[in-house]
Every structure is written in structure tokens, then in C-alpha cells.
Design an enzyme around this catalytic site. Structure first.
Site, short mmCIF file in Angstrom:
data_model
loop_
_atom_site.label_atom_id
_atom_site.label_comp_id
_atom_site.label_asym_id
_atom_site.label_seq_id
_atom_site.Cartn_x
_atom_site.Cartn_y
_atom_site.Cartn_z
CG HIS A 298 45.56 35.08 35.94
ND1 HIS A 298 46.74 35.64 36.39
CD2 HIS A 298 45.38 35.55 34.67
CE1 HIS A 298 47.26 36.40 35.43
NE2 HIS A 298 46.45 36.37 34.39
CB SER B 64 47.98 39.52 33.50
OG SER B 64 48.38 38.30 32.94
#
Length: 420
Positions: free
Chosen positions: A394, A187
């Protein structure tokens, strides 16, 4: 009086059977949490919930080194090193792999899940594992002149992660190992590498051999996270947030102590506490891991600067991968131009490998593909690897129940193929 007595007995039973957690804090199935966990063979006590990263690494039987690196702007960063695997002997050389966490986290994200921890898996596979901690996190909250209680300490964004933190860390690791480094970013850890790579293309390509992107991020305008509806209001709220918090806040909104009380011991509490991050990153309980979820809640979150969040929101609103926007006059003073400079991805020289998830609402397919196509052909991989699970979101990159089979084994294979 009789009813008061009965109510008291009932309250005591509820407390003992439901609220009181006992010694054992994790179970192998969600159903086991409803049992008497101290008498259930499927439940046990995992002390990692409140241990530091060094103590977690040592408790799991791995060697540990702790290194301190000072950036050019005075931040003192801690890097944890696992130089070899649990059962192997110290070899002469092992390829260094540097793992960098995402937004509002720290290196605990890669060691807190016992055998499902990426750092331990790579160490056992023969790599020299280095774990980065971004400025502001619990392991990198010191400075040569500033105190972390001062607003000036928190006056940074992901730009500083890429321009100061990574050059200092990559230079140090390369000096110690005398080798080029494999960088695994998750990320915001990928965004920091892109900023580093395009700001110092020659230096970064001499230090970093290969770059594995987990949920790669540079562009955010395609995000489907529900928080996007709040982004336009953040700039209004930021001054008040800064006044109250001094420019930083805990990413999970509750302290570890409050999380421990609020999110345990029942599965319904665990699942309710997952809702905020699922709204952010993809809604699905499919990969929730009953055995490690309680530890994840307490270990993965960390402090972030409000300015970093502002920078990410600016990138979302502008649709551009660019420096922090100080406004027309501020930009002219800072950058000598009215608009913040773009990060020129055509300057990237480090070979990359892309991995994304289908149910990732933060880093969508469209944004990953746009980033992919913005890179020079010589550093782009032949394909973008998609995790083989339509529900993978995620957060699952570090917390999924099946993360080893779905993701980490693929990373190991990519590394082995790279080194052949």
C-alpha cells in the site's frame, strides 16, 4: 579510573561513528549509511526533509502557484499548482490533473522524491498539475471561524472531504483552467471522489473528465491489515483519545522531530521505523528506497481526525460503503432513519481506471473487485490493472524504489491514451 576513561573514549567513538549524522543525510545504498557519509560520494545532503511543499517544488526547479479555496462549511484549503514542466515554456493550454493524497498525509507525498515524484513527472509530460490538501492537513488547517485547536474543527470524516472539499476544489480548478479535470486519487483520495461522485453525480461529471484510482477504496471488510484486530476496541478508546488529543493525532504516532531522532541514521533504524506501516499496508522491504526513505518518513505523514478513523472502522465492521454511523438515536436525528445512508455507487458518472497492488493488505483484491462491480458498466474500465510486482504494498504507491517503472509510467500511458 582507567576503565572510566576507556569507557568514555569508546562512547565517543560510537557517537562519532554511528550516532552522529553529519551533514549528508541520504545515501544511494543502505550500506553507504554505515560509512562516513560526509566523505562518501554516494551520500549527499537533501534539504527536502524539513522543507515545505512550496519550497520543495521551487528547489527542484518547477514553477509554483499557491491557491486558497474556502469550502461551504468554512474550511480554507490550500492547493499547489505546477502549471508546466521544469524545462518547458508556458503554453496556452495544458490538461489539468488534480492529485489527491491518502489518509493521514498531504501533497508532499507527490513531490518529495525528486525525479521519482508523480507531480514532477506529470508536469514534465505536459500536464497542468494541481495538488490537493485535505482539511486538517498542515496546508489546510485554517477555518473562517474555528481554530484548529478546537475539537469542533476536527469534527469531520472522509464524508466531508467528498461533500465539501472536492466540490470546492474541482469548481475552483475548472474555473481557473476552463477545462474538465483528470483526477488522480490515492487510497482515501479515491474514497473522497466516490462520495463526491455519487452525492453530486451531475456536477461531478461536468467537472471531472476521468478518474484514476490508485489503491481504490470504498469497501474495507476484506482488509488483511493486522490493525483489523484492534478495530473493535477503537470505539472504547476513542473518548480517551479525543480527551487527550482534542480529536486529532499524527498518523505516524511520532512528531517529525522525534522521527528524525529515532529513525536515523542507521539502516536498521530505517527498517524498524517501517514496521508499523508495513503491518498496516503490507510487509515487504523489497521496494524500500535507501535514497528517499529518510525524506519519506518526515514528509508523508500528517494529522488526521479521530472521527475519520472511526468512519473507516465503521465501514470495515459493517461491510458497507455508508455515511458515518451516529448510533440509532443519532442517525434518526441526522438522517431521519435508524441506519446511516449508503453511498449509492450506481449514481457514479465519471469514467474510471483501476490500479491495485498484489501485496496491499489495506485494499485487497476482493474489495477492489467488489467496488469495480458496484459501478455502472459505462464508467468501469475493461480491466483492473495490477502492479507487476508481487511485493508491491500500500505504501509503495508513493514510496517504492521502482515506482516510476512499475506505476507512474503506466499512469502517463493511460493519460496519453485517454487524450488521443
Amino acid at each position: 579510573m582507567k576503565y572510566v576513561f576507556l569507557l568514555g573514549v569508546l562512547t565517543s567513538i560510537v557517537y562519532i561513528k554511528i550516532i552522529s549524522r553529519g551533514i549528508n543525510n541520504v545515501c544511494k545504498t543502505f550500506g553507504d549509511y554505515y560509512s562516513d557519509r560526509d566523505r562518501n560520494d554516494n551520500c549527499y545532503h537533501n534539504p527536502d526533509e524539513f522543507l515545505s511543499v512550496p519550497r520543495i517544488i521551487a528547489r527542484n526547479g518547477y514553477p509554483l502557484e499557491t491557491h486558497a479555496v474556502t469550502t461551504d462549511d468554512g474550511y480554507i484549503l490550500t492547493i499547489f499548482r505546477i502549471p508546466w514542466g521544469k524545462s518547458s515554456t508556458p503554453p496556452k493550454t495544458r490538461k489539468p490533473v488534480f492529485i489527491q493524497h491518502g489518509f493521514g498525509s498531504n501533497s508532499a507525498a507527490f513531490v518529495h522524491r525528486q525525479s521519482k515524484s508523480l507531480a514532477f513527472i506529470l508536469a514534465d509530460e505536459g500536464y497542468d498539475v494541481w495538488l490537493g490538501n485535505s482539511r486538517g492537513s498542515i496546508y489546510s488547517n485554517n477555518h473562517t471561524t474555528l481554530d484548529d485547536s478546537n475539537y469542533e474543527f476536527w469534527d469531520f470524516t472522509v464524508h466531508e472531504h467528498g461533500v465539501f472539499d472536492l466540490p470546492a476544489q474541482m469548481s475552483y480548478v475548472q474555473h481557473v483552467t476552463q477545462q474538465k479535470i483528470i483526477y488522480v486519487g490515492y487510497s482515501m483520495g479515491t474514497m473522497a471522489m466516490y462520495i463526491y461522485g455519487v452525492t453530486y453525480p451531475d456536477l461531478s461529471s461536468k467537472q471531472v473528465d476521468f478518474f484514476i484510482n490508485l489503491a481504490p477504496v470504498a469497501y474495507l471488510n476484506g482488509t488483511k491489515s493486522m490493525l483489523r484486530f484492534l478495530f473493535p476496541y477503537w470505539l472504547i478508546a476513542k473518548p480517551l483519545v479525543d480527551f487527550v488529543t482534542g480529536g486529532r493525532f499524527f498518523v505516524r504516532f511520532l512528531s517529525r522531530e522525534l522521527l528524525s531522532v529515532t529513525c536515523y541514521p542507521l539502516p536498521i533504524q530505517l527498517k524498524i521505523c517501517q514496521i508499523p506501516e508495513m503491518i498496516l499496508g503490507g510487509f515487504s522491504y523489497y521496494q524500500s528506497d535507501p535514497e528517499t526513505l529518510p525524506i519519506s518518513f518526515l514528509q508523508v505523514g500528517d494529522l488526521i481526525s479521530s472521527k475519520s478513523l472511526t468512519h473507516l472502522i465503521q465501514i470495515y465492521l459493517s461491510g458497507k460503503f455508508q455515511n458515518y454511523d451516529y448510533g440509532f438515536e443519532g442517525n434518526k436525528r441526522k438522517y431521519y432513519q435508524p441506519e446511516p445512508p449508503l453511498y449509492n455507487l450506481s449514481k457514479m458518472k465519471i469514467p474510471t481506471h483501476f490500479i491495485r497492488a498484489e501485496n496491499d493488505l489495506v485494499i485487497t483484491k476482493e474489495n477492489v473487485e467488489y467496488l469495480y462491480n458496484s459501478l455502472p458498466e459505462k464508467v468501469r474500465p475493461d480491466y483492473i490493472h495490477v502492479v507487476d510486482d508481487e511485493y508491491f504494498n500500500h505504501s509503495d504507491f508513493v514510496t517504492a524504489n521502482d515506482v516510476v517503472d512499475l506505476l507512474y509510467r503506466h499512469i502517463v500511458k493511460v493519460l496519453k491514451d485517454r487524450l488521443v
